[in-house]
Scaffold this active site. Structure first.
Site, PDB file in Angstrom:
ATOM      1  N   SER A 312      52.699  30.992  33.275  1.00 35.70           N
ATOM      2  CA  SER A 312      52.159  32.032  33.031  1.00 35.70           C
ATOM      3  C   SER A 312      50.849  32.409  32.220  1.00 35.70           C
ATOM      4  O   SER A 312      49.745  31.871  32.456  1.00 35.70           O
ATOM      5  CB  SER A 312      53.330  33.179  32.578  1.00 35.70           C
ATOM      6  OG  SER A 312      52.610  34.484  32.653  1.00 35.70           O
ATOM      7  N   ASP A 323      38.154  26.162  35.022  1.00 29.84           N
ATOM      8  CA  ASP A 323      37.064  26.885  36.042  1.00 29.84           C
ATOM      9  C   ASP A 323      35.855  27.006  35.212  1.00 29.84           C
ATOM     10  O   ASP A 323      34.674  27.042  36.312  1.00 29.84           O
ATOM     11  CB  ASP A 323      37.674  27.976  36.906  1.00 29.84           C
ATOM     12  CG  ASP A 323      39.094  27.690  37.454  1.00 29.84           C
ATOM     13  OD1 ASP A 323      39.025  26.417  37.913  1.00 29.84           O
ATOM     14  OD2 ASP A 323      39.407  28.450  38.178  1.00 29.84           O
ATOM     15  N   LYS A 337      53.705  29.641  37.127  1.00 26.41           N
ATOM     16  CA  LYS A 337      53.953  30.861  37.237  1.00 26.41           C
ATOM     17  C   LYS A 337      52.730  31.816  37.369  1.00 26.41           C
ATOM     18  O   LYS A 337      52.298  31.952  36.320  1.00 26.41           O
ATOM     19  CB  LYS A 337      54.959  31.325  36.131  1.00 26.41           C
ATOM     20  CG  LYS A 337      55.384  33.035  36.048  1.00 26.41           C
ATOM     21  CD  LYS A 337      56.049  33.413  34.780  1.00 26.41           C
ATOM     22  CE  LYS A 337      56.697  34.849  34.790  1.00 26.41           C
ATOM     23  NZ  LYS A 337      55.251  35.678  34.803  1.00 26.41           N
TER      24      LYS A 337
END
Length: 399
Positions: A312, A323, A337
């Site tokens: 999560s 990224d 998740k």
């Protein structure tokens, strides 16, 4: 959850509603004038249809089957077990929070409690210690991850169907009181007795922060709670004052928590106004979170550690740093998740945790692992990790 996925379950819900209407219509129709044979019952009705039909036609006293059906529907639909089963048709992370568990759920992310300082799960009808909380009385006595609690005081708690609420009521208690537990440990032939004095258990999210060498700092974050941004900032300031030039951020076995906690930490590392994460859901639309504040560690080398217990908000932070080319991610594949939940209160002081959106990393990647085979299979796959010895990867209850 996508519209198409929800639509696939609409026939189930419509069928459930229509079935109740069919019960009444069939029972009151002319076909019920004679005793239905077992063959007719099997071929024409569901089991409950047939039971109500027999009662309507053959029971010794006159029974209003409409009223009986109303009672059945009310009791069935308000049964917590029914509600739990209902959520399995949605996704693995939407669920009903029983009122007995709600306090512990909130304490886990926001406050302190008095207890013995362990995180546990009940697996195969046995209380499994996931971890002894840092600085708590259990850790100080040497209780370990993977220990199994067999007896609490004079009560056998293994193999009897003990619940999370029962365990917490036995292990939690006023500071200074004593509880005795017998523990089964892998490699030991005899049970190991422990006499534990309960204490205040602070719910910290930063376990440790220290310098590995003259220039390398190390910080372990165990969850993202309301206080995580403040704890983390204090840790970075302390390490910066000691000459930190590069940092190892340990998110292993961090099950997540508050999204804003992860966003705040990402903003400490990512300069400018870069995209950190976006969420998107049918009813809530798209929401973006971007960096913007002056961070405490925007330049130095950064390594992030993850494993299959990183979930999560941990995955959101790792994905944002990756990224944005701000960190190197090291470790095992994370849990997967990527669903956003909100908690809504119910009239009886229980609550519903409902998935309202999906997380996406800046590159547009959804981190959610497939649950196409159902909720049980989704968690069974994860439990195999635990049973193979990686007990730290489970997010359990605290006591």
């Amino acid at each position: 959850m996508s519209t198409s996925r929800f639509s696939s379950y609409q026939p189930f819900f419509f069928a459930l509603v229509l079935a109740f209407g069919v019960f009444i219509g069939v029972m009151l129709g002319p076909i019920m004038g004679s005793k239905p044979t077992p063959t007719q019952a099997r071929s024409t009705y569901t089991r409950m249809d047939s039971i109500l039909a027999y009662i309507d036609n053959r029971y010794v006293d006159s029974i209003n089957t409409d009223s009986l059906l109303d009672v059945m529907i009310t009791n069935y639909l308000n049964d917590p077990a029914t509600i739990d089963s209902f959520f399995k048709f949605l996704d693995p992370h939407s669920n009903y929070i029983h009122k007995e568990d709600l306090q512990g759920f909130n304490e886990d992310l926001e406050g302190n409690f008095d207890g013995i300082g362990i995180e546990f799960n009940i697996l195969n009808d046995t209380i499994l210690v996931v971890t002894a909380l840092s600085g708590g009385p259990s850790e100080k006595l040497g209780i370990q991850s993977g220990d199994q609690i067999i007896r609490i005081d004079d009560t056998l708690v293994a193999g009897i169907g003990v619940t999370n609420q029962q365990v917490m009521s036995m292990l939690r208690g006023k500071k200074g009181t004593v509880v005795e537990v017998d523990i089964k440990r892998r490699g030991e032939n005899e049970l190991i007795p422990f006499r534990i004095t309960r204490d205040v258990i602070p719910v910290h999210s930063v376990d440790v922060a220290y310098m590995i060498d003259d220039i390398t700092g190390y910080i372990k974050v165990n969850k993202f709670s309301a206080n995580t941004p403040y704890e983390f900032a204090d840790a970075v300031i302390k390490l910066n004052s000691r000459g930190m030039k590069q940092l190892i951020l340990d998110l292993r076995s961090n099950p997540g928590g508050y999204l804003q906690g992860a966003v705040s930490l990402a903003d400490q590392f990512i300069p400018g106004k870069e995209l950190i994460v976006y969420t998107e859901g049918r009813a809530v639309g798209r929401t973006e979170e971007r960096s913007g504040k002056a961070g405490l560690f925007e330049q130095g080398k950064l390594i992030v550690l993850v494993n299959e217990g990183s979930a999560s908000a941990s995955e959101i932070l790792a994905g944002a740093l990756q990224d944005n080319h701000r960190a190197t991610i090291v470790g095992r594949r994370s849990f997967g998740k990527g669903l956003v939940q909100e908690v809504y209160p119910l009239p009886d002081t229980s609550a519903v945790r409902l998935t309202i959106a999906r997380y996406y990393t800046p590159s547009g990647k959804s981190i959610q692992r497939s649950y196409a085979n159902g909720t049980d299979a989704y968690y069974d796959e994860y439990m195999q990790i635990v049973m193979n010895g990686d007990a730290d990867s489970v997010n359990g209850r605290k006591a």
